[in-house]
Design an enzyme around this catalytic site. Structure first.
Site, short mmCIF file in Angstrom:
data_model
loop_
_atom_site.label_atom_id
_atom_site.label_comp_id
_atom_site.label_asym_id
_atom_site.label_seq_id
_atom_site.Cartn_x
_atom_site.Cartn_y
_atom_site.Cartn_z
N GLU A 1 0.42 -1.64 -0.23
CA GLU A 1 0.03 0.34 0.24
C GLU A 1 0.99 1.36 0.12
O GLU A 1 0.33 2.16 -0.99
CB GLU A 1 -0.77 -0.08 1.31
CG GLU A 1 -2.21 -1.45 1.35
CD GLU A 1 -2.97 -0.88 0.62
OE1 GLU A 1 -2.73 -0.84 -0.97
OE2 GLU A 1 -4.26 -0.75 0.48
N THR B 1 -5.66 7.45 -5.47
CA THR B 1 -5.39 6.98 -3.97
C THR B 1 -4.70 8.25 -3.60
O THR B 1 -5.50 8.80 -2.25
CB THR B 1 -5.36 5.95 -3.79
OG1 THR B 1 -5.88 5.08 -4.42
CG2 THR B 1 -5.17 6.07 -2.15
#
Length: 312
Positions: free
Chosen positions: A131, A184
């Protein structure tokens, strides 16, 4: 063992009021990773399907292999070599935990190939590194549920403290992905660094209410608590027709509706699978009436997380 094939499911993160601390997995879609030993040391990405050539092929730059490199370093293994094939089965920048699924499938597959030296819980911090490379933040609200399954709560990031809570059997998720993309990193960049005391108090009440509602199977409490006064008002401006789609979901019987992860996917929770399908139908139709194609997935809460599909 020379070959492992692993699956990691899509996830819904934040779950309205629980920014970076709530997440749950659904049954499908999800990413699949195949790894095969090779004689020469080093990790090589042999192929990626479903990404239209957009993801990096360098092992140190891709979420699926970065986690493997971190795991091997932790274990002190320097002479290991493998080829990796990543099958992307969800859109990039979808808000469905795409990068998390890749990272989780990768680290679970490698751990299996190495005869499982670490537990699933121990693998979490390595999956979080996927991530970090994908979005700039090593958050656990996607990788946690994708790896472990269930409805996951991250109580603390330093030290990492994560646990799951029991969910009602009749609680269903409708996940709708409109044919648009949100980065994101951009979705995190627009967030405010400070919130008012009033909003903080409201949000804490809703966080507590949602946890209690889920654990008590109190659907009215779940519905009352699915209110986000901090993140949703900012991020929703990035999603065309957000307010209209949310109103449509509630009118069709959803307990609540909000943004899945960083968006643009939207999710709704419902009591019963029939209601979940009705909610999904009206959400997708509302998008389509605005000229935006949308796909939906209906699922109960995935309790198992990542799976080993094949090994030899």
């Amino acid at each position: 063992m020379n070959y492992v094939k692993a699956f990691a499911p899509a996830t819904v993160a934040n779950v309205a009021c629980g920014f970076d601390i709530f997440g749950f997995a659904i049954q499908e879609p999800g990413d699949i990773v195949e790894i095969k030993r090779k004689d020469e040391p080093g990790i090589v990405i042999a192929d990626i399907t479903g990404d239209a050539g957009r993801l990096p092929r360098a092992a140190e730059k891709n979420a699926v292999t970065v986690v493997m490199l971190h795991l091997l370093k932790h274990l002190g293994i320097s002479d290991f070599g493998c080829e990796v094939i990543l099958h992307k089965n969800m859109p990039l920048g979808s808000g469905m935990g795409s990068s998390a699924a890749s990272a989780v499938a990768g680290v679970v597959a490698l751990n299996e190939l190495l005869d499982n030296p670490l537990s699933r819980q121990d693998l979490l911090r390595f999956a979080m590194e996927g991530e970090r490379i994908a979005s700039g933040s090593a958050h656990a609200d996607n990788v946690g549920p994708s790896l472990l399954g269930g409805f996951v709560v991250i109580r603390s990031y330093n030290p990492l403290d994560i646990f799951s809570i029991p969910v009602p059997e009749d609680l269903y998720c409708t996940l709708v992905h409109p044919d648009i993309e949100i980065n994101t990193k951009d979705a995190r960049y627009i967030l405010r660094n400070e919130v008012s005391l009033k909003n903080a108090i409201t949000q804490m009440g809703n966080v507590a209410g949602l946890v209690a509602g889920i654990m008590k199977s109190d659907y009215d409490l779940i519905s009352r608590s699915m209110v986000d006064v901090i993140i949703e008002p900012v991020r929703s401006i990035l999603i065309p027709e957000f307010n209209e789609v949310k109103k449509a979901a509630i009118s069709a019987g959803a307990l609540g509706c909000s943004i899945s992860g960083a968006g643009p996917s939207m999710f709704a929770l419902s009591r019963g699978v029939d209601t979940a399908w009705q909610v999904g139908s009206i959400m997708t139709e509302t998008f389509r009436q605005a000229g935006i194609e949308a796909n939906m997935h209906i699922s109960g809460i995935n309790q198992g997380g990542a799976l080993i599909l094949e090994k030899s």
